[in-house]
Design a protein around this motif. Structure first.
Motif, PDB file in Angstrom:
ATOM      1  N   SER A  96       0.819  -1.219   0.000  1.00 13.88           N
ATOM      2  CA  SER A  96       0.000   0.000   0.000  1.00 13.88           C
ATOM      3  C   SER A  96       0.848   1.262   0.000  1.00 13.88           C
ATOM      4  O   SER A  96       0.341   2.363  -0.271  1.00 13.88           O
ATOM      5  CB  SER A  96      -0.926   0.003   1.214  1.00 13.88           C
ATOM      6  OG  SER A  96      -0.169  -0.101   2.415  1.00 13.88           O
ATOM      7  N   ASP A  97       2.130   1.117   0.295  1.00 12.03           N
ATOM      8  CA  ASP A  97       3.058   2.257   0.376  1.00 12.03           C
ATOM      9  C   ASP A  97       3.795   2.366  -0.963  1.00 12.03           C
ATOM     10  O   ASP A  97       4.925   1.903  -1.109  1.00 12.03           O
ATOM     11  CB  ASP A  97       4.027   2.023   1.542  1.00 12.03           C
ATOM     12  CG  ASP A  97       4.904   3.224   1.836  1.00 12.03           C
ATOM     13  OD1 ASP A  97       4.536   4.343   1.441  1.00 12.03           O
ATOM     14  OD2 ASP A  97       5.957   3.025   2.467  1.00 12.03           O
ATOM     15  N   LEU A 101       6.768   8.031  -5.519  1.00  8.17           N
ATOM     16  CA  LEU A 101       5.810   9.132  -5.485  1.00  8.17           C
ATOM     17  C   LEU A 101       6.448  10.345  -4.819  1.00  8.17           C
ATOM     18  O   LEU A 101       7.330  10.205  -3.966  1.00  8.17           O
ATOM     19  CB  LEU A 101       4.564   8.745  -4.683  1.00  8.17           C
ATOM     20  CG  LEU A 101       3.684   7.612  -5.211  1.00  8.17           C
ATOM     21  CD1 LEU A 101       2.524   7.378  -4.250  1.00  8.17           C
ATOM     22  CD2 LEU A 101       3.172   7.912  -6.611  1.00  8.17           C
ATOM     23  N   MET A 102       5.996  11.530  -5.200  1.00  7.87           N
ATOM     24  CA  MET A 102       6.369  12.715  -4.442  1.00  7.87           C
ATOM     25  C   MET A 102       5.725  12.624  -3.061  1.00  7.87           C
ATOM     26  O   MET A 102       4.686  11.970  -2.881  1.00  7.87           O
ATOM     27  CB  MET A 102       5.902  13.974  -5.163  1.00  7.87           C
ATOM     28  CG  MET A 102       6.585  14.208  -6.508  1.00  7.87           C
ATOM     29  SD  MET A 102       8.365  14.544  -6.343  1.00  7.87           S
ATOM     30  CE  MET A 102       8.323  16.216  -5.682  1.00  7.87           C
ATOM     31  N   PHE A 103       6.340  13.260  -2.089  1.00 11.14           N
ATOM     32  CA  PHE A 103       5.868  13.171  -0.714  1.00 11.14           C
ATOM     33  C   PHE A 103       4.370  13.473  -0.625  1.00 11.14           C
ATOM     34  O   PHE A 103       3.613  12.738   0.046  1.00 11.14           O
ATOM     35  CB  PHE A 103       6.657  14.159   0.159  1.00 11.14           C
ATOM     36  CG  PHE A 103       6.572  13.905   1.633  1.00 11.14           C
ATOM     37  CD1 PHE A 103       5.379  14.077   2.323  1.00 11.14           C
ATOM     38  CD2 PHE A 103       7.690  13.505   2.350  1.00 11.14           C
ATOM     39  CE1 PHE A 103       5.307  13.847   3.687  1.00 11.14           C
ATOM     40  CE2 PHE A 103       7.625  13.273   3.714  1.00 11.14           C
ATOM     41  CZ  PHE A 103       6.430  13.442   4.382  1.00 11.14           C
ATOM     42  N   HIS A 104       3.900  14.532  -1.304  1.00 13.75           N
ATOM     43  CA  HIS A 104       2.501  14.935  -1.177  1.00 13.75           C
ATOM     44  C   HIS A 104       1.538  13.964  -1.862  1.00 13.75           C
ATOM     45  O   HIS A 104       0.330  14.033  -1.646  1.00 13.75           O
ATOM     46  CB  HIS A 104       2.293  16.350  -1.759  1.00 13.75           C
ATOM     47  CG  HIS A 104       2.402  16.444  -3.239  1.00 13.75           C
ATOM     48  ND1 HIS A 104       3.611  16.511  -3.899  1.00 13.75           N
ATOM     49  CD2 HIS A 104       1.444  16.460  -4.198  1.00 13.75           C
ATOM     50  CE1 HIS A 104       3.403  16.589  -5.199  1.00 13.75           C
ATOM     51  NE2 HIS A 104       2.096  16.555  -5.417  1.00 13.75           N
ATOM     52  N   ASN A 112       0.881   4.344   7.326  1.00 16.68           N
ATOM     53  CA  ASN A 112       0.582   3.583   8.535  1.00 16.68           C
ATOM     54  C   ASN A 112       0.988   2.115   8.407  1.00 16.68           C
ATOM     55  O   ASN A 112       1.520   1.525   9.355  1.00 16.68           O
ATOM     56  CB  ASN A 112      -0.906   3.683   8.858  1.00 16.68           C
ATOM     57  CG  ASN A 112      -1.297   5.057   9.373  1.00 16.68           C
ATOM     58  OD1 ASN A 112      -0.464   5.786   9.910  1.00 16.68           O
ATOM     59  ND2 ASN A 112      -2.555   5.423   9.213  1.00 16.68           N
ATOM     60  N   ASP A 113       0.753   1.521   7.239  1.00 21.97           N
ATOM     61  CA  ASP A 113       1.082   0.100   7.061  1.00 21.97           C
ATOM     62  C   ASP A 113       2.583  -0.147   7.169  1.00 21.97           C
ATOM     63  O   ASP A 113       3.032  -1.101   7.819  1.00 21.97           O
ATOM     64  CB  ASP A 113       0.574  -0.389   5.701  1.00 21.97           C
ATOM     65  CG  ASP A 113      -0.942  -0.494   5.648  1.00 21.97           C
ATOM     66  OD1 ASP A 113      -1.584  -0.440   6.715  1.00 21.97           O
ATOM     67  OD2 ASP A 113      -1.483  -0.630   4.528  1.00 21.97           O
ATOM     68  N   THR A 159      10.409   4.843   0.258  1.00 20.45           N
ATOM     69  CA  THR A 159       9.320   5.761   0.582  1.00 20.45           C
ATOM     70  C   THR A 159       9.613   6.564   1.852  1.00 20.45           C
ATOM     71  O   THR A 159      10.437   6.157   2.678  1.00 20.45           O
ATOM     72  CB  THR A 159       8.015   4.989   0.793  1.00 20.45           C
ATOM     73  OG1 THR A 159       8.152   4.142   1.949  1.00 20.45           O
ATOM     74  CG2 THR A 159       7.665   4.141  -0.432  1.00 20.45           C
ATOM     75  N   PRO A 160       8.913   7.692   2.045  1.00 24.11           N
ATOM     76  CA  PRO A 160       9.085   8.466   3.280  1.00 24.11           C
ATOM     77  C   PRO A 160       8.765   7.646   4.531  1.00 24.11           C
ATOM     78  O   PRO A 160       9.427   7.793   5.558  1.00 24.11           O
ATOM     79  CB  PRO A 160       8.091   9.624   3.115  1.00 24.11           C
ATOM     80  CG  PRO A 160       7.898   9.765   1.652  1.00 24.11           C
ATOM     81  CD  PRO A 160       8.003   8.379   1.093  1.00 24.11           C
ATOM     82  N   ALA A 161       7.772   6.780   4.440  1.00 23.67           N
ATOM     83  CA  ALA A 161       7.384   5.980   5.608  1.00 23.67           C
ATOM     84  C   ALA A 161       8.503   5.039   6.023  1.00 23.67           C
ATOM     85  O   ALA A 161       8.825   4.923   7.209  1.00 23.67           O
ATOM     86  CB  ALA A 161       6.113   5.189   5.307  1.00 23.67           C
TER      87      ALA A 161
END
Length: 257
Positions: A96-97, A101-104, A112-113, A159-161
């Motif tokens: 799901s992440d 992608l750009m942060f926004h 969250n995942d 990713t940022p996450a």
């Protein structure tokens, strides 16, 4: 010399890749190894280790479930009486992440995942492990971080996450190391670079693998899972008795390139 003879070691996230290499390293060095993952593969691996003369114990568990983490640590203590060393090798980007992608453009669900798997899981286990080690009056914890927590790697699809989670693990490592140092407990982390796990090699073409090496690996090759396991073995041994609160990058120079 078997540095961990009669030591009880818990390895979380351990049936493949880096985790499996960590289990095998501590088994080779004489430890009693309890290991946990979410798959059934560990039961067969437990039998294999035992056939070779090693004392092992597999617990199937979901690292993202706080109750499961608590039950797993309790099961290990009930069986062996203590946990001398704990390696929390959990993390990854969830489907799901979405990468690249750009942060926004990223989603809260993806955030969250990935944070649940890569950060919350280690928090759950550290809480339980530290509680056991405080009662014992000693212990060592090792956490798997990532070079992604040391430098932005969006060109590689990080990713940022995931980056944020692994940066958080490094700081939680420092935080716990400082709080528990006088209680006889050390806490360190290893930050792997691009590791040549079977999952990675099977999911990418030869050309894609070479692109990763060209973009990120100054030494011209992937890190091997056994090299990460060796770093944990050092940090958890008496050779590193005064090493506390560090994150050791094992990345072929990626973090400084």
């Amino acid at each position: 010399m078997k540095r961990f003879e009669n030591k009880v070691v818990l390895v979380v996230g351990s049936t493949q890749g880096i985790g499996k290499a960590i289990v095998e390293r501590f088994v080779q060095e004489g430890a009693v190894v309890a290991f946990t993952d979410i798959t059934d593969d560990g039961f067969e691996q437990e039998d294999e280790y035992r056939r070779k003369g090693s004392e092992t114990y597999y617990v199937k568990a979901d690292a993202t479930d706080e109750n499961s983490a608590r039950d797993t640590v309790k099961a290990v203590v009930d069986r062996f009486g203590r946990i001398d060393i704990a390696i929390n090798n959990v993390g990854g980007q969830m489907k799901s992440d979405t990468p690249n992608l750009m942060f926004h453009e990223t989603t809260t669900q993806g955030w969250n995942d990935t944070k649940d798997l890569s950060e919350n899981s280690i928090y759950y286990y550290m809480k339980e492990e530290l509680a056991v080690m405080v009662i014992q009056g000693n212990g060592v914890i090792g956490n798997t971080a990532s070079v992604a927590g040391l430098k932005p790697q969006f060109s590689l699809g990080v990713t940022p996450a995931y980056a944020g989670a692994k940066a958080s693990i490094m700081h939680l490592t420092r935080y716990a190391a400082l709080q528990y140092a006088k209680l006889g407990i050390r806490v360190n982390a290893v930050a792997p670079g691009a590791v040549a796990t079977e999952a990675l090699k099977s999911s990418l073409t030869t050309e894609q693998l070479q692109t990763i090496i060209d973009k990120s690996q100054p030494n011209g090759r992937f890190v091997e899972p056994q090299e990460i396991a060796a770093a944990f073995a050092y940090l958890c041994s008496d050779d590193a008795i005064s090493v506390n609160g560090v994150t050791l990058a094992v990345d072929g120079g990626m973090s400084v390139s």
